[in-house]
Design a protein around this motif. Sequence first.
Motif, mmCIF file in Angstrom:
data_model
loop_
_atom_site.group_PDB
_atom_site.id
_atom_site.type_symbol
_atom_site.label_atom_id
_atom_site.label_comp_id
_atom_site.label_asym_id
_atom_site.label_seq_id
_atom_site.Cartn_x
_atom_site.Cartn_y
_atom_site.Cartn_z
ATOM 1 N N GLN A 70 0.782 5.323 1.064
ATOM 2 C CA GLN A 70 0.112 6.306 1.867
ATOM 3 C C GLN A 70 0.870 7.640 1.369
ATOM 4 O OE1 GLN A 70 -2.632 5.959 4.227
ATOM 5 N NE2 GLN A 70 -2.732 8.223 4.566
ATOM 6 N N ASP B 239 -3.703 5.557 -1.321
ATOM 7 C CA ASP B 239 -4.639 6.486 -0.164
ATOM 8 C C ASP B 239 -3.899 7.878 -0.092
ATOM 9 O OD1 ASP B 239 -6.197 7.894 1.409
ATOM 10 O OD2 ASP B 239 -5.537 6.743 3.179
ATOM 11 N N LYS C 222 -3.124 -0.432 -2.167
ATOM 12 C CA LYS C 222 -4.148 0.567 -2.419
ATOM 13 C C LYS C 222 -3.171 1.807 -2.476
ATOM 14 C CE LYS C 222 -5.290 0.684 2.547
ATOM 15 N NZ LYS C 222 -6.252 0.673 3.448
ATOM 16 N N THR D 163 -8.016 6.014 -3.121
ATOM 17 C CA THR D 163 -8.706 7.087 -1.955
ATOM 18 C C THR D 163 -8.106 8.280 -2.220
ATOM 19 O OG1 THR D 163 -9.174 5.190 -0.776
ATOM 20 C CG2 THR D 163 -9.530 7.336 0.186
ATOM 21 N N HIS D 164 -8.895 9.432 -2.337
ATOM 22 C CA HIS D 164 -8.391 10.766 -2.359
ATOM 23 C C HIS D 164 -8.880 11.759 -1.181
ATOM 24 C CE1 HIS D 164 -8.758 15.098 -3.599
ATOM 25 N NE2 HIS D 164 -7.377 15.020 -3.676
ATOM 26 N N SER D 165 -7.931 12.247 -0.401
ATOM 27 C CA SER D 165 -8.435 13.160 0.656
ATOM 28 C C SER D 165 -7.981 14.650 0.343
ATOM 29 C CB SER D 165 -8.382 12.944 2.033
ATOM 30 O OG SER D 165 -8.631 11.346 2.087
ATOM 31 N N ASP E 19 1.014 -1.279 0.020
ATOM 32 C CA ASP E 19 -0.140 0.197 0.011
ATOM 33 C C ASP E 19 0.998 1.068 -0.214
ATOM 34 O OD1 ASP E 19 -2.290 -1.544 0.043
ATOM 35 O OD2 ASP E 19 -2.327 -1.411 2.448
#
Length: 168
Positions: A88, A134, A132, A153-155, A86
Amino acid sequence: AGKDVTVNGEVKDDLRFAAYALKLGPNAKIGDDVIAGCYSLETSQGSSVGGTLVLGGYQGLLNGQVNEKANLGVNSLELNGVINGDVQLAVDGTENDDFSPAYMTPMGSDLPVVPSVKPGLNFGPEAKINGKLDYTSPTLYNIPAGIVSGAVTHSEPPISPEDVSQYH
């Protein structure tokens, strides 16, 4: 720690460093984790990080392989290699004149030449994330199909009260 560090051989365990520039050459084999604080990190095709890559810096040019996950905080990232876990990521992606080599004067005027990485999140044709992704960024990026095997995933970054007060 140093102005520039090049590793082009075997490190049996972790590599921890702080420098203006770090390069993992094509023969660099890091046995476990790489933890880096720098202006620029470049990993060459053929290099490998046996564990996790942790980077806090201005830019990363990742052409090698990371066997586990990656935790990255940068302005500019170009992925041409493989991350087998993953990711981050916090990526600003803006032209930031406040953080340039000219502001690194405590290290002297003879800074090493580093590759130029386009601001934001960039992918080459060989890029692969086998997990993933993120990411936190003011920009929503179009992630090309087939690069990320897991969920993306986008923030947006949090807005501080000081940022809000600029608009009132």
